[in-house]
Design a protein around this motif. Structure first.
Motif, PDB file in Angstrom:
ATOM      1  N   SER A 190     -21.414  21.568 -47.958  1.00  0.00           N
ATOM      2  CA  SER A 190     -22.336  22.350 -48.780  1.00  0.00           C
ATOM      3  C   SER A 190     -21.689  22.596 -50.140  1.00  0.00           C
ATOM      4  CB  SER A 190     -22.637  23.684 -48.094  1.00  0.00           C
ATOM      5  OG  SER A 190     -21.460  24.475 -48.009  1.00  0.00           O
ATOM      6  N   LEU A 191     -22.460  23.122 -51.076  1.00  0.00           N
ATOM      7  CA  LEU A 191     -21.921  23.439 -52.401  1.00  0.00           C
ATOM      8  C   LEU A 191     -20.774  24.440 -52.322  1.00  0.00           C
ATOM      9  CD1 LEU A 191     -25.212  23.645 -54.490  1.00  0.00           C
ATOM     10  CD2 LEU A 191     -23.358  21.994 -54.788  1.00  0.00           C
ATOM     11  N   ASP A 192     -20.785  25.310 -51.312  1.00  0.00           N
ATOM     12  CA  ASP A 192     -19.712  26.288 -51.180  1.00  0.00           C
ATOM     13  C   ASP A 192     -18.638  25.865 -50.184  1.00  0.00           C
ATOM     14  OD1 ASP A 192     -21.631  26.668 -49.177  1.00  0.00           O
ATOM     15  OD2 ASP A 192     -21.508  28.853 -49.216  1.00  0.00           O
ATOM     16  N   GLY A 193     -18.585  24.574 -49.847  1.00  0.00           N
ATOM     17  CA  GLY A 193     -17.463  24.020 -49.092  1.00  0.00           C
ATOM     18  C   GLY A 193     -17.532  24.113 -47.585  1.00  0.00           C
ATOM     19  N   TYR A 194     -18.703  24.382 -47.037  1.00  0.00           N
ATOM     20  CA  TYR A 194     -18.835  24.437 -45.583  1.00  0.00           C
ATOM     21  C   TYR A 194     -19.291  23.084 -45.047  1.00  0.00           C
ATOM     22  CZ  TYR A 194     -18.211  29.436 -45.978  1.00  0.00           C
ATOM     23  OH  TYR A 194     -17.685  30.667 -46.241  1.00  0.00           O
ATOM     24  N   VAL A 224     -27.004  23.016 -51.151  1.00  0.00           N
ATOM     25  CA  VAL A 224     -27.268  24.246 -50.421  1.00  0.00           C
ATOM     26  C   VAL A 224     -25.994  25.089 -50.385  1.00  0.00           C
ATOM     27  CG1 VAL A 224     -26.754  23.170 -48.176  1.00  0.00           C
ATOM     28  CG2 VAL A 224     -28.193  25.171 -48.253  1.00  0.00           C
ATOM     29  N   PHE A 225     -26.168  26.405 -50.502  1.00  0.00           N
ATOM     30  CA  PHE A 225     -25.093  27.357 -50.259  1.00  0.00           C
ATOM     31  C   PHE A 225     -25.287  27.885 -48.856  1.00  0.00           C
ATOM     32  CE2 PHE A 225     -25.235  27.534 -54.911  1.00  0.00           C
ATOM     33  CZ  PHE A 225     -23.881  27.412 -55.202  1.00  0.00           C
ATOM     34  N   VAL A 226     -24.223  27.881 -48.052  1.00  0.00           N
ATOM     35  CA  VAL A 226     -24.324  28.271 -46.657  1.00  0.00           C
ATOM     36  C   VAL A 226     -23.742  29.666 -46.425  1.00  0.00           C
ATOM     37  CG1 VAL A 226     -23.657  27.639 -44.316  1.00  0.00           C
ATOM     38  CG2 VAL A 226     -24.236  25.867 -45.956  1.00  0.00           C
ATOM     39  N   GLY A 227     -22.579  29.908 -46.966  1.00  0.00           N
ATOM     40  CA  GLY A 227     -21.967  31.225 -46.862  1.00  0.00           C
ATOM     41  C   GLY A 227     -21.293  31.556 -45.553  1.00  0.00           C
ATOM     42  N   LYS A 228     -21.302  30.643 -44.597  1.00  0.00           N
ATOM     43  CA  LYS A 228     -20.639  30.906 -43.314  1.00  0.00           C
ATOM     44  C   LYS A 228     -20.398  29.586 -42.594  1.00  0.00           C
ATOM     45  CE  LYS A 228     -24.950  31.530 -40.837  1.00  0.00           C
ATOM     46  NZ  LYS A 228     -25.735  32.334 -39.938  1.00  0.00           N
ATOM     47  N   ARG A 248     -17.692  26.662 -40.702  1.00  0.00           N
ATOM     48  CA  ARG A 248     -16.399  25.989 -40.845  1.00  0.00           C
ATOM     49  C   ARG A 248     -16.272  25.449 -42.257  1.00  0.00           C
ATOM     50  NH1 ARG A 248     -12.633  23.497 -37.101  1.00  0.00           N
ATOM     51  NH2 ARG A 248     -10.805  23.322 -38.426  1.00  0.00           N
ATOM     52  N   GLN A 249     -15.195  25.816 -42.949  1.00  0.00           N
ATOM     53  CA  GLN A 249     -14.943  25.289 -44.283  1.00  0.00           C
ATOM     54  C   GLN A 249     -14.165  23.986 -44.178  1.00  0.00           C
ATOM     55  OE1 GLN A 249     -13.196  28.762 -46.357  1.00  0.00           O
ATOM     56  NE2 GLN A 249     -14.970  28.510 -47.695  1.00  0.00           N
ATOM     57  N   LEU A 250     -14.307  23.165 -45.197  1.00  0.00           N
ATOM     58  CA  LEU A 250     -13.587  21.895 -45.213  1.00  0.00           C
ATOM     59  C   LEU A 250     -12.096  22.131 -45.078  1.00  0.00           C
ATOM     60  CD1 LEU A 250     -13.851  18.829 -45.463  1.00  0.00           C
ATOM     61  CD2 LEU A 250     -13.645  19.096 -47.926  1.00  0.00           C
ATOM     62  N   LEU A 251     -11.569  23.069 -45.843  1.00  0.00           N
ATOM     63  CA  LEU A 251     -10.156  23.461 -45.727  1.00  0.00           C
ATOM     64  C   LEU A 251     -10.070  24.977 -45.739  1.00  0.00           C
ATOM     65  CD1 LEU A 251      -8.519  20.941 -48.199  1.00  0.00           C
ATOM     66  CD2 LEU A 251      -8.166  21.009 -45.731  1.00  0.00           C
ATOM     67  N   ASP A 252      -9.355  25.525 -44.790  1.00  0.00           N
ATOM     68  CA  ASP A 252      -9.118  26.961 -44.773  1.00  0.00           C
ATOM     69  C   ASP A 252      -8.062  27.307 -45.815  1.00  0.00           C
ATOM     70  OD1 ASP A 252     -10.886  27.410 -42.656  1.00  0.00           O
ATOM     71  OD2 ASP A 252      -9.333  27.006 -41.156  1.00  0.00           O
ATOM     72  N   GLY A 253      -8.154  28.503 -46.375  1.00  0.00           N
ATOM     73  CA  GLY A 253      -7.181  28.958 -47.360  1.00  0.00           C
ATOM     74  C   GLY A 253      -5.764  28.886 -46.801  1.00  0.00           C
ATOM     75  N   GLY A 254      -4.866  28.290 -47.571  1.00  0.00           N
ATOM     76  CA  GLY A 254      -3.468  28.186 -47.157  1.00  0.00           C
ATOM     77  C   GLY A 254      -3.170  27.059 -46.189  1.00  0.00           C
ATOM     78  N   SER A 255      -4.153  26.196 -45.894  1.00  0.00           N
ATOM     79  CA  SER A 255      -3.926  25.143 -44.895  1.00  0.00           C
ATOM     80  C   SER A 255      -3.182  23.935 -45.450  1.00  0.00           C
ATOM     81  CB  SER A 255      -5.240  24.704 -44.263  1.00  0.00           C
ATOM     82  OG  SER A 255      -6.099  24.113 -45.221  1.00  0.00           O
ATOM     83  N   LEU A 256      -3.114  23.806 -46.777  1.00  0.00           N
ATOM     84  CA  LEU A 256      -2.369  22.695 -47.371  1.00  0.00           C
ATOM     85  C   LEU A 256      -1.003  23.170 -47.827  1.00  0.00           C
ATOM     86  CD1 LEU A 256      -4.964  20.756 -49.576  1.00  0.00           C
ATOM     87  CD2 LEU A 256      -4.166  20.235 -47.273  1.00  0.00           C
ATOM     88  N   GLN A 257       0.005  22.338 -47.577  1.00  0.00           N
ATOM     89  CA  GLN A 257       1.361  22.680 -47.987  1.00  0.00           C
ATOM     90  C   GLN A 257       1.545  22.528 -49.490  1.00  0.00           C
ATOM     91  OE1 GLN A 257       3.757  20.132 -45.547  1.00  0.00           O
ATOM     92  NE2 GLN A 257       3.174  21.162 -43.667  1.00  0.00           N
TER      93      GLN A 257
END
Length: 183
Positions: free
Chosen positions: A11-15, A143-147, A149-158
């Motif tokens: 989605s546009l907001d990364g879900y 579309v904006f979903v707002g909830k 599973r996100q493509l990447l969770d915050g802090g998941s990349l080193q």
């Protein structure tokens, strides 16, 4: 060495919860065309359970639209690997791997063949960290979903991963396909 691709609807907001999207015929055809260059798909448990047995049933019964039937036929004809510690069994023609996704993908990447498609959000950070994904195909839905599973969770990349945009395709539905290569 084989190329490893990662493809996902977002989605546009990364879900990237596939249950919220209603892909157009163009989007189905886009992913069907991509599968022409793929001879192995690697799933995590969640995506595997979402995709199968649904698409296998569509392929068998030809119960979807023409574009869905084409996608289902192509998808189900490709060999699959599922990486999961919790699944007990998988469909015929699918291999279950219980541990070491990085080691498994390294082995698979060195075997002869076409591209390997990764279809797992949960494995994405680990595979990026191991430098195993060569290209990314993201289809952004308007579309904006707002909830979810996100493509990447915050802090998941080193560390940050910089990509090079090599192709863009805009669909009549407002979806945009973005093709990136690892730099």
């Amino acid at each position: 060495m084989r190329t490893v691709t990662f493809g996902m609807n977002i989605s546009l907001d990364g879900y990237c919860d596939h249950t919220i999207f209603n892909p157009s015929e163009e989007v189905h055809d886009y992913f069907t065309q991509m599968l022409n260059d793929v001879d192995l798909i690697v799933y995590g448990r969640i995506m595997y359970e979402l995709m199968f047995p649904f698409w296998a049933d569509v392929a068998k019964k030809q119960s979807g639209t023409d574009d869905e039937n084409r996608f289902a036929q192509k998808l189900t004809a490709i060999d699959k690997v599922v990486i999961s510690r919790s699944l007990d069994n998988v469909e015929d023609g699918t291999r279950l791997v219980r541990s070491n996704p990085v080691d498994e993908l390294l082995k698979l990447k060195q075997q002869p063949g076409k591209k390997i498609s990764i279809d797992s959000v949960s494995l994405l950070p680990e595979l990026i960290a191991a430098d195993l994904i060569d290209e990314f195909h993201l289809v952004v839905h308007p579309v904006f979903v707002g909830k979810g599973r996100q493509l990447l969770d915050g802090g998941s990349l080193q560390e940050q991963l910089t990509l090079k945009l090599v192709d863009t395709l805009v669909f009549k539905s407002g979806c945009v396909a973005l093709h990136y290569l690892k730099q």
